[in-house]
Design a protein around this motif. Sequence first.
Motif, PDB file in Angstrom:
ATOM      1  N   ARG A   7       0.829  -1.222   0.000  1.00 18.34           N
ATOM      2  CA  ARG A   7       0.000   0.000   0.000  1.00 18.34           C
ATOM      3  C   ARG A   7       0.853   1.258   0.000  1.00 18.34           C
ATOM      4  NH1 ARG A   7      -2.937  -2.226   3.938  1.00 18.34           N
ATOM      5  NH2 ARG A   7      -2.285  -0.727   5.528  1.00 18.34           N
ATOM      6  N   GLU A   8       1.971   1.183   0.698  1.00 17.10           N
ATOM      7  CA  GLU A   8       2.869   2.334   0.807  1.00 17.10           C
ATOM      8  C   GLU A   8       3.348   2.786  -0.588  1.00 17.10           C
ATOM      9  OE1 GLU A   8       3.368   3.694   3.768  1.00 17.10           O
ATOM     10  OE2 GLU A   8       4.626   5.292   2.918  1.00 17.10           O
ATOM     11  N   LEU A   9       3.423   1.833  -1.496  1.00 15.04           N
ATOM     12  CA  LEU A   9       3.917   2.160  -2.838  1.00 15.04           C
ATOM     13  C   LEU A   9       2.839   2.762  -3.738  1.00 15.04           C
ATOM     14  CD1 LEU A   9       6.029  -1.076  -3.339  1.00 15.04           C
ATOM     15  CD2 LEU A   9       6.951   1.251  -3.361  1.00 15.04           C
ATOM     16  N   HIS A  10       1.597   2.633  -3.315  1.00 16.71           N
ATOM     17  CA  HIS A  10       0.500   3.079  -4.179  1.00 16.71           C
ATOM     18  C   HIS A  10       0.409   4.605  -4.238  1.00 16.71           C
ATOM     19  CE1 HIS A  10      -3.342   3.339  -6.113  1.00 16.71           C
ATOM     20  NE2 HIS A  10      -3.826   4.029  -5.092  1.00 16.71           N
ATOM     21  N   ILE A  11       0.313   5.126  -5.449  1.00 14.40           N
ATOM     22  CA  ILE A  11       0.144   6.574  -5.630  1.00 14.40           C
ATOM     23  C   ILE A  11      -1.338   6.874  -5.770  1.00 14.40           C
ATOM     24  CG2 ILE A  11       0.618   8.514  -7.175  1.00 14.40           C
ATOM     25  CD1 ILE A  11       3.277   7.090  -7.845  1.00 14.40           C
ATOM     26  N   GLU A  12      -1.861   7.638  -4.828  1.00 15.93           N
ATOM     27  CA  GLU A  12      -3.310   7.843  -4.748  1.00 15.93           C
ATOM     28  C   GLU A  12      -3.825   8.695  -5.915  1.00 15.93           C
ATOM     29  OE1 GLU A  12      -5.500   6.559  -2.705  1.00 15.93           O
ATOM     30  OE2 GLU A  12      -7.168   7.701  -3.578  1.00 15.93           O
ATOM     31  N   ILE A  17       0.443  13.917  -8.939  1.00 10.24           N
ATOM     32  CA  ILE A  17       1.888  13.642  -9.000  1.00 10.24           C
ATOM     33  C   ILE A  17       2.435  13.986 -10.390  1.00 10.24           C
ATOM     34  CG2 ILE A  17       3.647  11.810  -8.833  1.00 10.24           C
ATOM     35  CD1 ILE A  17       2.488  12.920  -6.118  1.00 10.24           C
ATOM     36  N   GLN A 173       6.237   2.073  -9.278  1.00 10.49           N
ATOM     37  CA  GLN A 173       5.508   3.341  -9.384  1.00 10.49           C
ATOM     38  C   GLN A 173       5.693   3.965 -10.767  1.00 10.49           C
ATOM     39  OE1 GLN A 173       7.378   5.212  -5.956  1.00 10.49           O
ATOM     40  NE2 GLN A 173       5.540   4.868  -4.729  1.00 10.49           N
ATOM     41  N   VAL A 218      11.039   0.233   0.085  1.00  9.25           N
ATOM     42  CA  VAL A 218      10.159   1.252   0.679  1.00  9.25           C
ATOM     43  C   VAL A 218      10.089   1.051   2.195  1.00  9.25           C
ATOM     44  CG1 VAL A 218       7.840   0.167   0.585  1.00  9.25           C
ATOM     45  CG2 VAL A 218       8.073   2.613   0.194  1.00  9.25           C
TER      46      VAL A 218
END
Lengths: 279, 281
Positions: A7-12, A17, A173, A218
């Motif tokens: 989840r930490e890698l997911h770009i919302e 961005i 990403q 990450v």
Amino acid sequence: MRSRLERELHIEDKAFIESVLTYFIREEVQKAGFQKVVVGISGGVDSALTAFLSVKALGKENVIGLSMPYRTSSRSSVEDARLVAEKLEIEFHEIDITPQIDAYFKQFPDADNVRRGNKMARERMSILYDFAHWKKALVIGTSNKSELLIGYSTRWGDSAHDINPIGDLYKTQVWEMAEFVGVPERIVKKKPSADLWPGQTDEGEIGLSYRTLDQILVGYVDLRLRREELIRAGFDQKTVERVLKMVRNSQYKRKMPIVCKIAQRTVDKDFLYLRDWGL
Amino acid sequence: MKVAVAQFKSVLGDFEKNLQKTVEFSEEAKKRGAKVCVFPELNLTGYNVWDITFEVAVQLNSPKLSPLIEMSREIDLIVGLVEESPEHIFYNSALYISNGNIKHVHRKVFLPTYGMFDEGRFFGQGNRIEAFDSALGRSSILICEDLWHMSTVYLSFIQGTEYLFALSASPGRGYKEKGMFGNAEVWMNMGEFYGRMTGSYFIYANRVGCEDGFVFSGKSFIASPYGELVVEASPFDEELLIADVKEELVRSARANLPLLRDERPEMVIKNLRRVLDEKQA
């Protein structure tokens, strides 16, 4: 924990961005007094994303793409580089680096793949900087965060450039963002390769998948988890240790040359100014 | 009464250029009827000044400040700069300039020195959180990291502050939010929360622009004493936010939620003393 890392890698908000990265390109290029960038386009996803972002930031008339194949470069790489340039409608040059590489290695016929690959990467850098001077442009880099962290690059080769919009994006990403900005699917989906010799793939050479690599990175870098915590998160101990070792052993690649201090203030140590000093 | 927030892009280390633009923004704010124009942290120098600190620092009696002193006869200003004290200590400071005088100085109390921040290396620590009377009313100025410590907000509150000026140069980070950086979202949460909890206006002036790949997160805003966003700026562009602030809304909020009336600083100080004594023991 492993799903937390995923989840930490997911770009919302990828649109946001994308705006940040294009804003960065525009600001840093124009503040330095330039309008244009040159980008080495390999046919891979990193350089494709960089080229797409550059065009969005500066306009197609301000981006110059260079494809610099060697005779062993795969045909699909060359074709995919062309595809990126065509899609973006940018000025595009294809420069075969075979003559100068082969001329040099005629003196060293037994040189191994790494020597040859490094020489090619530095030759490409040298051409990019020649074009940069000629076209009054900055060289825009295409190194992603995963490769920067494990040192999967040629020192002063692909690692040398003026600004880098994608250096804080892990490879997984980069895939997300590339798909979002419209990089052709076949480029996003293909197996990553430095294409320095036939059949080379990144994941084969690094020895693990980018998904796993990025989750470990990450966790270690962004969340500052310790070795034991990463292992407890469900990663194989040997894999964790190997990744952390790659990070440690490649620190020299991320730094400028070190100067021996003898005076009060030393250029690389306590002469502390940003590059954007006065900009 | 109208207040202006200048979401500002600085040239790193070029005091003159930043000063000129500060005057231009102030003229515009004046034209649009504002009584006070608020600029972000270190707007006259740029944020990551590092060793430029010692080159851009000004003493408060410096003629370099004259254009701002002159401007302040027309509109009150809050600006950020590197202040050099008479004993040559360098502070990350904000000045309130009004009617030809520097009326109030806030020296940043909490200097972030971790991760990407290195302020403690270059700046001296401020030691005072002091409310003063601005053109709007009872006010306090806090700078960036100051506000991440509840204590500074509490100290402003307990002195009756109704207008909290929050100046920052916040580098963007975090990609989990929509339409803004993660830190910009935290600032908004803070403004809404502290606005409501203190029954004050929370007036947030942040930087835009880029310094060596630090992209400042913009999204300046003004939150009301009911914790509502009155105006908000974009994430990237320089702009002047103007809003009407109303003393009667402070009154209304504090009548409905009398937290300041019920606050007990003697109890707080007794407990602080006890906790510190126990720690030392």
